[in-house]
Design a protein around this motif. Sequence first.
Motif, mmCIF file in Angstrom:
data_model
loop_
_atom_site.group_PDB
_atom_site.id
_atom_site.type_symbol
_atom_site.label_atom_id
_atom_site.label_comp_id
_atom_site.label_asym_id
_atom_site.label_seq_id
_atom_site.Cartn_x
_atom_site.Cartn_y
_atom_site.Cartn_z
ATOM 1 N N HIS A 225 3.822 -5.098 0.826
ATOM 2 C CA HIS A 225 2.429 -4.703 0.641
ATOM 3 C C HIS A 225 2.041 -3.565 1.585
ATOM 4 C CE1 HIS A 225 -1.889 -5.091 -0.128
ATOM 5 N NE2 HIS A 225 -2.042 -4.991 1.179
ATOM 6 N N LYS B 204 -5.998 -0.043 -2.910
ATOM 7 C CA LYS B 204 -4.759 -0.529 -2.321
ATOM 8 C C LYS B 204 -3.861 -1.140 -3.382
ATOM 9 C CE LYS B 204 -5.592 -4.282 0.304
ATOM 10 N NZ LYS B 204 -6.352 -5.021 1.344
ATOM 11 N N LEU B 205 -2.665 -1.529 -2.950
ATOM 12 C CA LEU B 205 -1.692 -2.111 -3.872
ATOM 13 C C LEU B 205 -2.254 -3.324 -4.592
ATOM 14 C CD1 LEU B 205 1.253 -2.452 -4.934
ATOM 15 C CD2 LEU B 205 1.655 -3.880 -2.921
ATOM 16 N N ALA C 279 -0.467 -5.900 -6.381
ATOM 17 C CA ALA C 279 0.933 -6.274 -6.566
ATOM 18 C C ALA C 279 1.156 -6.971 -7.905
ATOM 19 C CB ALA C 279 1.385 -7.170 -5.415
ATOM 20 N N CYS D 115 -7.714 -7.156 -3.427
ATOM 21 C CA CYS D 115 -6.653 -6.743 -4.351
ATOM 22 C C CYS D 115 -6.903 -6.911 -5.836
ATOM 23 C CB CYS D 115 -5.336 -7.441 -3.989
ATOM 24 S SG CYS D 115 -4.610 -6.744 -2.494
ATOM 25 N N TYR E 193 -2.856 -13.065 -3.375
ATOM 26 C CA TYR E 193 -2.782 -12.088 -2.283
ATOM 27 C C TYR E 193 -2.902 -12.769 -0.925
ATOM 28 C CZ TYR E 193 -4.486 -8.518 0.968
ATOM 29 O OH TYR E 193 -4.673 -7.716 2.063
ATOM 30 N N SER F 187 -1.648 0.116 2.279
ATOM 31 C CA SER F 187 -0.558 0.099 1.306
ATOM 32 C C SER F 187 0.207 1.409 1.232
ATOM 33 C CB SER F 187 -1.108 -0.230 -0.089
ATOM 34 O OG SER F 187 -1.686 -1.509 -0.102
#
Length: 958
Positions: free
Chosen positions: A23, A516-517, A519, A712, A766, A859
């Motif tokens: 991350h 940001k990421l 995921a 996230c 997350y 990230s």
Amino acid sequence: MNDTHIPVPLARLEQRDAFVGRHVGPDADATGAMLHALGLASLDRLVEKVIPGAILSPAPLALPAGRTEPEALARLREIAGANRVFKSFIGMGYYDCHTPTVILRNVLENPAWYTAYTPYQPEISQGRLEALLNFQTMVSDLTGMEIANASLLDEATAAGEAMTFCQRLAKNSAKAFFVSRDCHPQTIEVVRTRAEPLGIEVVVGDHATDLAALDYFGVLLQYPGSGGEIHDYAGVVAAAHEKKALVVVAADLLSLTLLTPPGEFGADVAIGTTQRFGVPFGYGGPHAAYFATRDAHKRVMPGRVVGQSIDSHGNKAYRLAMQTREQHIRREKATSNICTAQVLLGIMASMYACYHGPHGLTTIAGRVHRLTATLAEGLRALGVTVLTQHFFDTLTVAVDDAGAIHSAARRREINLREVDAHTVGISCDETTTRGDVETLWTIFAAGAAVPDFDAIEQKFPQALPAALQRTSAFLTHPVFNKHHSETQMLRYLRGLADKDLALDRTMIPLGSCTMKLNATTEMIPITWREFGGMHPFAPADQAQGYRQLTNELEQMLCACTGYDAVSLQPNAGSQGEYAGLLAIRAYHASRGEAHRDVCLIPSSAHGTNPATSQMAGMRVVVVACDDKGNVDVADLQAKAEQHGDKLAALMITYPSTHGVFETAIREISDIIHRHGGQVYIDGANMNAMVGLCQPGQFGGDVSHLNLHKTFCIPHGGGGPGIGPIGVRSHLAPFLPGHRVAGLEGIGAVAAAPWGSASILPITWTYITLMGRDGLRHGSIMAILNANYIAQRLAPYYPVLYRGENGMVAHECILDLRPLKDSTGVTVDDVAKRLIDYGFHAPTMSFPVAGTLMIEPTESESKEEIDRFCDAMIAIRAEIEKVGNGQFDPQDNPLANAPHTAAALAGEWPHPYSREQAVFPLASLREGKYWPPVGRVDNVYGDRNLVCTCPPMSDYEQN
């Protein structure tokens, strides 16, 4: 702290099976290099210099250690398995549907769509803007209205927006808003919540009998009604217009393929949800609502609107229209505090319409109605009283013992609508089958033989009123008529995505927006049937997995923030702000201090703060900021004393909107508390605080959290978002309730009890993956990345605000105003030139005009951050060439940016080279992003407002 100690050993965080190392962008070597550039020996020393010691949390977060990705998914599978997903016939505006798999895979599950940002930079957003224009066209066509927005949060909040819309436009002085009792109950509750702070009287009654004796500025009707009946509203509309009132119709879009649209029987506004156009239940969301109205009212319509314009080459281009309505400009005079949409879900719905086309949608609607009519005839044959005479997909039936019917249905894993002890509701949908109808007959037959389906169905007992059957065409534009094969749809979606810049291609360095990421492991659970297939009003005992998920997530968020209780219901940051102020308002009223109505707001605050304050019935008083961007404590003290016993709240963003940790935050909070007010801390910048400091512990009474920023959930091109609120214990009784779901508290602020529940697994995953150490490390790395950018760019662009130790928080503001004064190059020129370098622009002119606000997040790797800094430094050199005369002041790479591939063909009219235009850095030759359009003309777009797909006549003229 020990300067040689990094709080959590990076080697441990970067183990191959640890998520944190995936991350967080910078590895140990990059971290050391950035610290060295800043002259710091450790991350501990960075924290000491950035976070005021008075608020730094001494203890680790009360959370377990992070789990691996397989462990987290396995645990979430266990939680999801506790949900029991029954076949739903509940209705109430929520219907099961089939998501075409080409849309599921290539939109919902595609990071090119879900990691995109709000299309404020239209040149790199043409794909999603086109998809949203399709959405607006779809809504306008189906409702018979002239203009629609690019979506709202849910049907109930759209109704609330429609109420205040009518109040602004009605030509009478009435104070009441009439709501038909045949509206969905959750809509009625949200409308009541919205009305009370504004002093609007909501009258719920029978539209056929109760309206004549009333004075009202607006009317809300459901079409078809919540109980299924299709009413002819033409007389109601005419009577309302006689009283100079406006009429809002909450209409089911699928039914409008068969029924006369609201625009054709005189309605002023049409609202509703597009959920059944391919978007799963999701236990209530996220779903895209719609809002459509007459062209004459377009400039007071809430939400975003996509419009057509032209680019610098005269070619068609899309953009967000009428952006002067944004809250950061109009503030407390804004028409709404809504600053987001439900873009990702709106795009899914628009693509559903493109994939099926008008014929396909009509076929689906006809099949749903045919099954419902067959069901009704079979029930009558069984001696069951069907109360609904004219209907589309919903029946209300009278029974001796509703409890027995529900019990029999649930034994067959079927949910019906609970109306009362002697009434049951049944709603069919796209997924209903012949077998379902026969099972329903069995439930009501009580052992008797069920009717012959074929015999009844062949007669087709059609139940639409003859006078209200649709005759007008819809969805005639080619986009709805040529993408019906999977190959065509696949290529259309790919072509649109290729036009855009999203996080899957490049860093998006937007300050205050935390791109940001998102995921993949976090995203996977949202398409699980156990989460997506559940109706929001399914019986509680079927949703035990969701109860466990929400309870655990609430505890996680309490641990991160230092608050005592959390509500997950607000389904956007704007709604979180609103719920927070409603909690404060209700708290004061409970203490006999309902007169407290003054809300202090710093001048640097995001524009949603003052807009929300006025929605909550509060008066805005602006507090000055000093030349360092901090709240002027002396002015705050004076304003608090001036308003004394009328002080309700302070709304403050922390770290500040200027990107620094203000050292006076405890003093600021104490001043407000001494004068009897409550402190609302905007959680937009929580990404700098998780694991380091807690707003609930340094003075906050309530905060909203942007789960689409810090935690996230993807931005999805401008939505979905979630804005839960955390509160101290004294405000916990005043969190949002939901009467329909039996939840105690103040009124509901969203249609569904847990808001956009189906994406809550993203945040749960997350936090579970990062754990207590990883979350803290992520916050520190976000701060490190921002300070590294500030350090690299400071020799080229002044950094406008810094903290007491010369550091920034998680974002920094570059001041371009001196460059404009000396060279004429504007912040817009720099933003558009960054596109040529393959980057989305930072936040422009907020909170200070003529500046860029940059937030790299944790990230991004040092390599990507350096690539961005290299671009900014190269652009600074270009600006210098404009200033010293090497570049023509009007005809230069900045003024003409961005440069398209098409512009390179043929004669080159500019004094600089093609290479300088499109390959200003050698690294751009590999993987070059080509913007599809040149700079978009905003003025032309607003002067020639077109917000739907062009008519067929435009094509015929070509």
